[in-house]
Write a protein that holds these residues in place. Structure first.
Motif, PDB file in Angstrom:
ATOM      1  N   PRO A  51     -33.898  20.146  -0.291  1.00  0.00           N
ATOM      2  CA  PRO A  51     -32.691  19.805  -1.054  1.00  0.00           C
ATOM      3  C   PRO A  51     -32.711  18.373  -1.563  1.00  0.00           C
ATOM      4  O   PRO A  51     -33.206  17.462  -0.896  1.00  0.00           O
ATOM      5  N   VAL A  55     -27.164  17.126  -1.464  1.00  0.00           N
ATOM      6  CA  VAL A  55     -26.944  18.568  -1.462  1.00  0.00           C
ATOM      7  C   VAL A  55     -26.782  19.049  -0.029  1.00  0.00           C
ATOM      8  O   VAL A  55     -27.570  18.681   0.850  1.00  0.00           O
ATOM      9  N   VAL A 163     -24.207  22.736  -4.391  1.00  0.00           N
ATOM     10  CA  VAL A 163     -23.678  21.370  -4.373  1.00  0.00           C
ATOM     11  C   VAL A 163     -22.220  21.309  -3.938  1.00  0.00           C
ATOM     12  O   VAL A 163     -21.777  20.291  -3.399  1.00  0.00           O
ATOM     13  N   GLY A 175     -27.786  17.009  -7.699  1.00  0.00           N
ATOM     14  CA  GLY A 175     -28.303  18.363  -7.544  1.00  0.00           C
ATOM     15  C   GLY A 175     -28.031  19.292  -8.700  1.00  0.00           C
ATOM     16  O   GLY A 175     -28.556  20.405  -8.726  1.00  0.00           O
TER      17      GLY A 175
END
Length: 308
Positions: A51, A55, A163, A175
């Motif tokens: 990620p 995130v 997100v 993100g």
């Protein structure tokens, strides 16, 4: 792009059972950090994602788990997930790929109209399959599109959902590409199919001009009306995917075929659909990965759940 060689016996980062060979994105260019990675023993090569900063890792992993069930010729389903309780990551089978922003940089500017049309048809047909599964991609942006020799691969499934939950404003969050995000999703609305159409319009605009929300006159005349309708703030004004496939195929001289077949995309994704510079870059990447020395890991491997 880095060569992927370990060289000199120095350690490299290890994620789960994988050694990270080379990133596929420029820094900050995607909703996840994406790498070409290989098992310590060298028997498997994958595209591995972790990620992006900011995130939620739990939401990231939930979307990665859902992506195991994606259908369609141009998707990248998850085949391996990090085990519970550890650092979040997921993996997909490796194919040589260039993220769309990297492809434009290597090409020296926007892509030819032939390439944009073929890209649009393949992505629209893929979205149709995903929507037929009662799913919404909710993450389509230039960074989510990976170009390969035979066609695109659609990545970053569920980036919008990862997100922030529905009801939370998603503007200016890490993100997601805010310029490719449908207004109703940016405001916190539940992702719906017509939001994917907005993301597709932004992606095609980027491929054709280098900007996700260009001035109308920047777009090629033959794509201007269609892309502008995709980018309508009002979802009901956006075209349906069948309409998109029909208009893009007609301009690309595809054979007539029933919507939902693969004839439209396969007719357009013929040799020459990608500019020669990008074909050469993909070939270089494939050769570099094949020839990569196995570097020394910095930590012992962790086990995951492999699902080929």
């Amino acid at each position: 792009m880095h060569s992927g060689r370990g060289g000199g016996g120095g350690g490299v980062q290890q994620v789960g059972p994988y050694l990270l060979l080379t990133p596929i994105d420029q820094e900050g260019g995607a909703p996840a950090a994406r790498w070409i990675a290989r098992t310590v023993g060298g028997d498997r090569t994958v595209l591995l994602s972790t990620p992006a900063p900011g995130v939620d890792p739990n939401r990231f992993m939930a979307e990665a788990d859902a992506a195991r069930y994606l259908l369609g010729s141009w998707t990248l389903p998850t085949v391996e997930l990090a085990p519970p309780g550890g650092a979040p990551w997921h993996a997909r089978p490796y194919v040589p790929v260039l993220p769309l922003p990297i492809a434009l940089a290597l090409n020296g500017g926007p892509l030819p109209e032939r390439t944009v049309r073929a890209l649009g048809v393949a992505l629209a047909e893929t979205l149709s399959v995903i929507h037929g599964q009662s799913l919404v991609h909710a993450g389509l942006s230039p960074a989510a599109v990976l170009l390969s020799f035979d066609g695109p691969r659609l990545d970053c499934f569920g980036a919008v959902r990862a997100v922030a939950p529905d009801g939370a404003v998603r503007r200016d969050l890490p993100g997601v590409d805010a310029t490719a995000l449908a207004p109703e999703q940016a405001a916190g609305g539940q992702p719906r199919p017509l939001g994917d159409v907005y993301g597709l319009g932004a992606t095609l605009a980027y491929a054709a001009t280098g900007h996700t929300v260009p001035e109308r006159d920047e777009l090629p005349a033959s794509l201007r009306s269609l892309v502008s309708r995709c980018l309508s703030r009002d979802p009901v004004r956006r075209p349906q995917l069948a309409e998109l496939v029909g208009e893009l195929s007609a301009g690309g001289a595809a054979r007539p075929a029933g919507f939902g077949s693969t004839d439209h995309a396969s007719t357009l994704l013929t040799p020459g659909w990608l500019p020669a510079r990008l074909v050469a870059a993909l070939a270089h990447q494939a050769a570099s990965v094949l020839d990569a020395d196995m570097p020394v890991p910095t930590a012992p491997p962790a086990t995951g759940t492999y699902g080929y």
